[in-house]
Scaffold this motif. Structure first.
Motif, PDB file in Angstrom:
ATOM      1  N   LYS A  62       0.837  -1.196   0.000  1.00  0.00           N
ATOM      2  CA  LYS A  62       0.000   0.000   0.000  1.00  0.00           C
ATOM      3  C   LYS A  62       0.872   1.246   0.000  1.00  0.00           C
ATOM      4  N   VAL A  63       0.347   2.286  -0.652  1.00  0.00           N
ATOM      5  CA  VAL A  63       1.024   3.581  -0.676  1.00  0.00           C
ATOM      6  C   VAL A  63      -0.036   4.665  -0.508  1.00  0.00           C
ATOM      7  N   GLU A  70      -5.248   5.718  -0.056  1.00  0.00           N
ATOM      8  CA  GLU A  70      -4.296   4.608  -0.014  1.00  0.00           C
ATOM      9  C   GLU A  70      -4.688   3.600  -1.075  1.00  0.00           C
ATOM     10  N   TYR A  83       9.238  -0.134  -3.896  1.00  0.00           N
ATOM     11  CA  TYR A  83       9.160   0.896  -4.925  1.00  0.00           C
ATOM     12  C   TYR A  83       8.273   0.396  -6.049  1.00  0.00           C
ATOM     13  N   SER A  98       8.853   5.377  -7.544  1.00  0.00           N
ATOM     14  CA  SER A  98       8.663   5.978  -6.231  1.00  0.00           C
ATOM     15  C   SER A  98       9.010   4.986  -5.130  1.00  0.00           C
ATOM     16  N   VAL A 100       8.779   3.844  -1.258  1.00  0.00           N
ATOM     17  CA  VAL A 100       7.751   3.927  -0.225  1.00  0.00           C
ATOM     18  C   VAL A 100       8.269   3.278   1.056  1.00  0.00           C
ATOM     19  N   CYS A 105       3.296   3.527   4.817  1.00  0.00           N
ATOM     20  CA  CYS A 105       2.726   3.719   3.476  1.00  0.00           C
ATOM     21  C   CYS A 105       3.110   5.067   2.882  1.00  0.00           C
ATOM     22  N   LYS A 106       4.122   5.714   3.437  1.00  0.00           N
ATOM     23  CA  LYS A 106       4.514   7.059   3.017  1.00  0.00           C
ATOM     24  C   LYS A 106       5.472   7.004   1.826  1.00  0.00           C
ATOM     25  N   LEU A 107       5.163   7.801   0.812  1.00  0.00           N
ATOM     26  CA  LEU A 107       6.038   7.922  -0.348  1.00  0.00           C
ATOM     27  C   LEU A 107       7.226   8.790   0.058  1.00  0.00           C
TER      28      LEU A 107
END
Length: 147
Positions: A62-63, A70, A83, A98, A100, A105-107
């Protein structure tokens, strides 16, 4: 204590050298000597500022996107990072990847290549292991260097 077993292939010359080294340092077996030697190598590598490469595998995670939603994306995982191909707007085909932080779940950053995402993850892993909020300067440097 839980243990793992490894099999290492060696030439005859390597075997003889390893046995001499193990005996010379007072180890009962080459295996116990090798465990200490490998740990010392990894500690030396970390002190020299060389990150230990992470082992990446395919998976889903999850991102949290820019709009706050999300979503589950497919990409490469090597906890505590993953990523995927895409940006903070979501997964897209293209040349942006990206990184993560999986637990939150933080980019963390969007980079030009998968290699850059893997490199940043490897460099951040020891920082995140020590300090969950660290790494801002490292992230900024990676983003700046891709420009």
């Amino acid at each position: 204590m839980k243990v793992a077993t490894f099999t290492v292939r060696a030439t005859l010359a390597q075997s003889a050298r390893w046995k001499r080294a193990a005996e010379g340092e007072g180890f009962a077996s080459v295996g116990s000597w090798a465990a200490g030697a490998l740990d010392a190598f990894l500690e030396h590598r970390a002190r020299a500022g060389r990150p230990i490469p992470l082992a990446w595998h395919l998976g889903a995670f999850k991102v949290r996107l820019l709009d706050g939603s999300e979503v589950t994306v497919r990409g490469r995982l090597s906890p505590p990072f993953g990523y995927f191909r895409g940006t903070a707007d979501g997964p897209v085909a293209g040349h942006r990847f990206s990184l993560v932080h999986l637990p939150t779940c933080k980019l963390i950053a969007t980079l030009r290549s998968a290699g850059q995402a893997r490199s940043l993850g490897s460099e951040l892993a020891p920082i995140f292991a020590r300090d969950e909020h660290g790494g801002a300067a490292v992230i900024e440097r990676h983003v700046r260097e891709q420009a």
